[in-house]
Design a protein around this motif. Structure first.
Motif, PDB file in Angstrom:
ATOM      1  N   GLY A 208     -25.774 -81.471  36.279  1.00 30.87           N
ATOM      2  CA  GLY A 208     -24.766 -81.665  37.305  1.00 30.87           C
ATOM      3  C   GLY A 208     -24.083 -83.014  37.201  1.00 30.87           C
ATOM      4  N   LYS A 209     -23.150 -83.257  38.126  1.00 28.24           N
ATOM      5  CA  LYS A 209     -22.355 -84.489  38.107  1.00 28.24           C
ATOM      6  C   LYS A 209     -23.228 -85.725  38.197  1.00 28.24           C
ATOM      7  CE  LYS A 209     -18.573 -86.782  40.576  1.00 28.24           C
ATOM      8  NZ  LYS A 209     -17.592 -86.666  41.673  1.00 28.24           N
ATOM      9  N   ASN A 210     -24.283 -85.659  39.015  1.00 28.92           N
ATOM     10  CA  ASN A 210     -25.135 -86.838  39.208  1.00 28.92           C
ATOM     11  C   ASN A 210     -26.348 -86.852  38.280  1.00 28.92           C
ATOM     12  OD1 ASN A 210     -23.532 -87.844  41.322  1.00 28.92           O
ATOM     13  ND2 ASN A 210     -24.495 -86.445  42.766  1.00 28.92           N
ATOM     14  N   ASP A 211     -26.423 -85.862  37.389  1.00 29.20           N
ATOM     15  CA  ASP A 211     -27.537 -85.789  36.448  1.00 29.20           C
ATOM     16  C   ASP A 211     -27.081 -86.395  35.120  1.00 29.20           C
ATOM     17  OD1 ASP A 211     -29.904 -85.186  35.194  1.00 29.20           O
ATOM     18  OD2 ASP A 211     -29.484 -83.051  34.961  1.00 29.20           O
ATOM     19  N   GLN A 212     -26.944 -87.710  35.097  1.00 30.26           N
ATOM     20  CA  GLN A 212     -26.336 -88.394  33.957  1.00 30.26           C
ATOM     21  C   GLN A 212     -27.133 -88.215  32.674  1.00 30.26           C
ATOM     22  OE1 GLN A 212     -23.375 -89.820  34.272  1.00 30.26           O
ATOM     23  NE2 GLN A 212     -23.302 -89.328  36.442  1.00 30.26           N
ATOM     24  N   TYR A 213     -28.446 -88.054  32.779  1.00 34.55           N
ATOM     25  CA  TYR A 213     -29.281 -87.977  31.586  1.00 34.55           C
ATOM     26  C   TYR A 213     -29.879 -86.583  31.380  1.00 34.55           C
ATOM     27  CZ  TYR A 213     -28.818 -92.966  32.260  1.00 34.55           C
ATOM     28  OH  TYR A 213     -28.291 -94.217  32.449  1.00 34.55           O
ATOM     29  N   SER A 214     -29.305 -85.578  32.054  1.00 37.55           N
ATOM     30  CA  SER A 214     -29.748 -84.176  31.928  1.00 37.55           C
ATOM     31  C   SER A 214     -31.252 -84.031  32.144  1.00 37.55           C
ATOM     32  CB  SER A 214     -29.369 -83.625  30.545  1.00 37.55           C
ATOM     33  OG  SER A 214     -27.968 -83.596  30.393  1.00 37.55           O
ATOM     34  N   GLU A 215     -31.778 -84.793  33.115  1.00 36.89           N
ATOM     35  CA  GLU A 215     -33.200 -84.710  33.430  1.00 36.89           C
ATOM     36  C   GLU A 215     -33.495 -83.557  34.384  1.00 36.89           C
ATOM     37  OE1 GLU A 215     -33.628 -88.553  35.101  1.00 36.89           O
ATOM     38  OE2 GLU A 215     -34.095 -89.537  33.194  1.00 36.89           O
ATOM     39  N   GLY A 216     -32.475 -83.098  35.074  1.00 41.31           N
ATOM     40  CA  GLY A 216     -32.671 -82.005  36.020  1.00 41.31           C
ATOM     41  C   GLY A 216     -33.091 -82.522  37.387  1.00 41.31           C
ATOM     42  N   SER A 217     -32.884 -81.700  38.377  1.00 42.40           N
ATOM     43  CA  SER A 217     -33.250 -82.055  39.743  1.00 42.40           C
ATOM     44  C   SER A 217     -33.858 -80.825  40.407  1.00 42.40           C
ATOM     45  CB  SER A 217     -32.007 -82.513  40.512  1.00 42.40           C
ATOM     46  OG  SER A 217     -32.306 -82.710  41.881  1.00 42.40           O
ATOM     47  N   GLU A 218     -35.084 -80.956  40.856  1.00 45.74           N
ATOM     48  CA  GLU A 218     -35.773 -79.830  41.476  1.00 45.74           C
ATOM     49  C   GLU A 218     -35.607 -79.870  42.992  1.00 45.74           C
ATOM     50  OE1 GLU A 218     -39.857 -78.261  40.113  1.00 45.74           O
ATOM     51  OE2 GLU A 218     -40.317 -79.288  41.998  1.00 45.74           O
ATOM     52  N   ARG A 219     -35.225 -78.755  43.576  1.00 41.41           N
ATOM     53  CA  ARG A 219     -35.071 -78.644  45.022  1.00 41.41           C
ATOM     54  C   ARG A 219     -36.027 -77.564  45.542  1.00 41.41           C
ATOM     55  NH1 ARG A 219     -29.666 -80.589  45.817  1.00 41.41           N
ATOM     56  NH2 ARG A 219     -29.393 -82.109  44.136  1.00 41.41           N
ATOM     57  N   ILE A 220     -36.505 -77.769  46.746  1.00 46.18           N
ATOM     58  CA  ILE A 220     -37.395 -76.815  47.406  1.00 46.18           C
ATOM     59  C   ILE A 220     -36.694 -76.267  48.644  1.00 46.18           C
ATOM     60  CG2 ILE A 220     -39.599 -76.508  48.604  1.00 46.18           C
ATOM     61  CD1 ILE A 220     -39.912 -76.945  45.620  1.00 46.18           C
ATOM     62  N   VAL A 221     -36.725 -74.951  48.807  1.00 49.33           N
ATOM     63  CA  VAL A 221     -36.163 -74.306  49.996  1.00 49.33           C
ATOM     64  C   VAL A 221     -37.291 -73.583  50.720  1.00 49.33           C
ATOM     65  CG1 VAL A 221     -34.524 -72.614  50.880  1.00 49.33           C
ATOM     66  CG2 VAL A 221     -33.925 -74.012  48.890  1.00 49.33           C
ATOM     67  N   ALA A 222     -37.581 -74.026  51.928  1.00 53.23           N
ATOM     68  CA  ALA A 222     -38.662 -73.428  52.711  1.00 53.23           C
ATOM     69  C   ALA A 222     -38.193 -72.136  53.369  1.00 53.23           C
ATOM     70  CB  ALA A 222     -39.145 -74.422  53.764  1.00 53.23           C
ATOM     71  N   SER A 223     -39.153 -71.299  53.709  1.00 56.98           N
ATOM     72  CA  SER A 223     -38.838 -70.038  54.380  1.00 56.98           C
ATOM     73  C   SER A 223     -38.648 -70.270  55.874  1.00 56.98           C
ATOM     74  CB  SER A 223     -39.948 -69.016  54.148  1.00 56.98           C
ATOM     75  OG  SER A 223     -41.169 -69.488  54.709  1.00 56.98           O
ATOM     76  N   ASN A 224     -38.009 -69.333  56.515  1.00 58.04           N
ATOM     77  CA  ASN A 224     -37.800 -69.351  57.957  1.00 58.04           C
ATOM     78  C   ASN A 224     -38.596 -68.205  58.559  1.00 58.04           C
ATOM     79  OD1 ASN A 224     -36.570 -68.859  60.634  1.00 58.04           O
ATOM     80  ND2 ASN A 224     -35.049 -70.351  59.985  1.00 58.04           N
ATOM     81  N   SER A 225     -39.245 -68.438  59.680  1.00 59.23           N
ATOM     82  CA  SER A 225     -40.065 -67.398  60.303  1.00 59.23           C
ATOM     83  C   SER A 225     -39.239 -66.190  60.731  1.00 59.23           C
ATOM     84  CB  SER A 225     -40.809 -67.972  61.513  1.00 59.23           C
ATOM     85  OG  SER A 225     -39.895 -68.518  62.459  1.00 59.23           O
ATOM     86  N   ASP A 226     -37.945 -66.387  60.921  1.00 57.75           N
ATOM     87  CA  ASP A 226     -37.056 -65.291  61.288  1.00 57.75           C
ATOM     88  C   ASP A 226     -36.430 -64.721  60.017  1.00 57.75           C
ATOM     89  OD1 ASP A 226     -35.179 -63.541  62.250  1.00 57.75           O
ATOM     90  OD2 ASP A 226     -34.281 -64.936  63.679  1.00 57.75           O
ATOM     91  N   ASP A 227     -36.856 -63.528  59.611  1.00 60.75           N
ATOM     92  CA  ASP A 227     -36.363 -62.917  58.376  1.00 60.75           C
ATOM     93  C   ASP A 227     -34.850 -62.738  58.361  1.00 60.75           C
ATOM     94  OD1 ASP A 227     -38.809 -62.788  57.197  1.00 60.75           O
ATOM     95  OD2 ASP A 227     -39.106 -60.627  57.433  1.00 60.75           O
ATOM     96  N   LYS A 228     -34.247 -62.630  59.551  1.00 57.75           N
ATOM     97  CA  LYS A 228     -32.811 -62.358  59.626  1.00 57.75           C
ATOM     98  C   LYS A 228     -31.965 -63.550  59.176  1.00 57.75           C
ATOM     99  CE  LYS A 228     -33.218 -58.977  63.368  1.00 57.75           C
ATOM    100  NZ  LYS A 228     -32.834 -58.643  64.773  1.00 57.75           N
ATOM    101  N   ILE A 229     -32.546 -64.743  59.176  1.00 54.36           N
ATOM    102  CA  ILE A 229     -31.811 -65.934  58.741  1.00 54.36           C
ATOM    103  C   ILE A 229     -32.620 -66.749  57.729  1.00 54.36           C
ATOM    104  CG2 ILE A 229     -30.393 -66.172  60.817  1.00 54.36           C
ATOM    105  CD1 ILE A 229     -32.428 -68.213  61.860  1.00 54.36           C
ATOM    106  N   CYS A 230     -33.525 -66.086  57.015  1.00 48.75           N
ATOM    107  CA  CYS A 230     -34.413 -66.784  56.074  1.00 48.75           C
ATOM    108  C   CYS A 230     -33.780 -66.838  54.679  1.00 48.75           C
ATOM    109  CB  CYS A 230     -35.755 -66.076  56.002  1.00 48.75           C
ATOM    110  SG  CYS A 230     -36.896 -66.826  54.806  1.00 48.75           S
TER     111      CYS A 230
END
Length: 344
Positions: A208-230
């Motif tokens: 990406g634009k801010n990944d100057q050295y192509s090291e990668g960036s790991e993101r975590i997305v947590a679940s929501n207890s309400d399946d309708k908006i998880c």
């Protein structure tokens, strides 16, 4: 020598070079490396405006790669007069400079007159840039509800490719603070569901634009207890929609048969059009929303719920506190919402 094919396709393209000690071979290799001197996301921006220059040259008998600063100034001035968009002429000038650099030619953009021209643009057309509104939890909830309508089948599995890719992308921008260009590059292998210690997604952004050295960036997305908006449940359903053998882009373009094309991601302009159509369908004024709305909405929600500047920087991949702060919406409505959160 291998490189990625144009358009962001990850399939390798092999450039065969006879390794002779010759000027022509070295020049060809140099042009190849010069063409890789900017990120793919930047190339996409250049491609969207460069046709303006080629058309100007054709209409006026100007050599595309032999123009002088006067001819360039005429083109840029006409664009500024017509569009009144300073960012557009800046991008066009940068695109022209890039094409000249690839060919190792002296670009007319470096002439002093062009610098003075831009100063004139700023003085005459000074305007405050109005930031697009942030996506909100309420808007995302409406998107999820629209996707899960009965006519779209169980878990939205009968909905269209366009609807799925649009809602999933906007949801991911909101929950990861990811840029469109980063999310558009994601392939299925980059998005992994983890059931423990609690259900979540592990997502790897790379290049990406801010990944100057192509090291990668790991993101975590947590679940929501309400399946309708998880967002985790949404992703699992999206995997099911794409099919067990699908292994391509997560925000794919469509084939003529309206099926996902695993080898090509949707274009920026196509994605923006899809988003605006969806916003209008849900009853919002689409002109107030842009491709940064998802990221801006996520940053605003995180700040409202107590995220520190350092946490926002890490989550959004920003290198400065100033950039993180710019994405937090501080309009009166947003500040009222933040205040209400403190009173719960």
């Amino acid at each position: 020598m291998a490189n990625q094919s144009p358009g962001g396709d990850s399939s390798p393209v092999i450039i065969e070079v006879n390794y002779e000690s010759s000027l022509s071979t070295g020049t060809d290799v140099a042009r190849y490396y010069l063409s890789k001197s900017v990120k793919d996301s930047t190339k996409q921006q250049y491609t969207r405006v460069y046709d303006i220059w080629t058309e100007f040259c054709q209409q006026n008998g100007v050599p595309e790669f032999g123009a002088d600063h006067k001819q360039l100034a005429a083109c840029l001035s006409l664009v500024m007069l017509k569009s009144e968009s300073y960012s557009k002429v800046v991008t066009l000038s940068a695109a022209i400079a890039h094409e000249y650099r690839i060919r190792m030619l002296q670009s007319p953009t470096t002439h002093e007159s062009i610098s003075l021209l831009f100063r004139g643009f700023r003085n005459e057309h000074s305007q405050e840039r109005v930031a697009k509104r942030p996506m909100t939890g309420e808007i995302l909830s409406k998107m999820y509800s629209h996707l899960y309508r009965p006519e779209h089948g169980r878990d939205g599995l009968k909905a269209s490719v366009v609807l799925w890719r649009t809602i999933w992308r906007l949801s991911l921008e909101y929950h990861t603070l990811g840029r469109f260009s980063d999310i558009a590059k994601l392939q299925k292998k980059d998005v992994v569901y983890k059931p423990t210690p609690s259900p979540h997604l592990k997502i790897l952004f790379k290049g990406g634009k801010n990944d100057q050295y192509s090291e990668g960036s790991e993101r975590i997305v947590a679940s929501n207890s309400d399946d309708k908006i998880c967002p985790v449940k949404l992703t699992i359903n999206y995997f099911q929609f794409l099919g067990p053998t699908y292994s391509g882009y997560m925000v794919p373009s469509c084939t003529p048969k309206n099926t996902p094309n695993p080898n090509k991601a949707v274009s920026y302009s196509g994605a923006l059009t899809d988003m605006k159509k969806l916003m209008s369908m849900l009853g919002y004024d689409a002109t107030f929303y842009g491709e940064h709305s998802g990221k801006r909405g996520g940053a605003t929600a995180a700040a409202a719920n107590g995220a520190t500047e350092s946490q926002l920087k890490r989550l959004g991949g920003w290198r400065s506190d100033a950039m993180a702060a710019k994405y937090v919406d501080l309009s009166i409505n947003s500040r009222i919402s933040m205040s209400q959160l403190l009173q719960k």
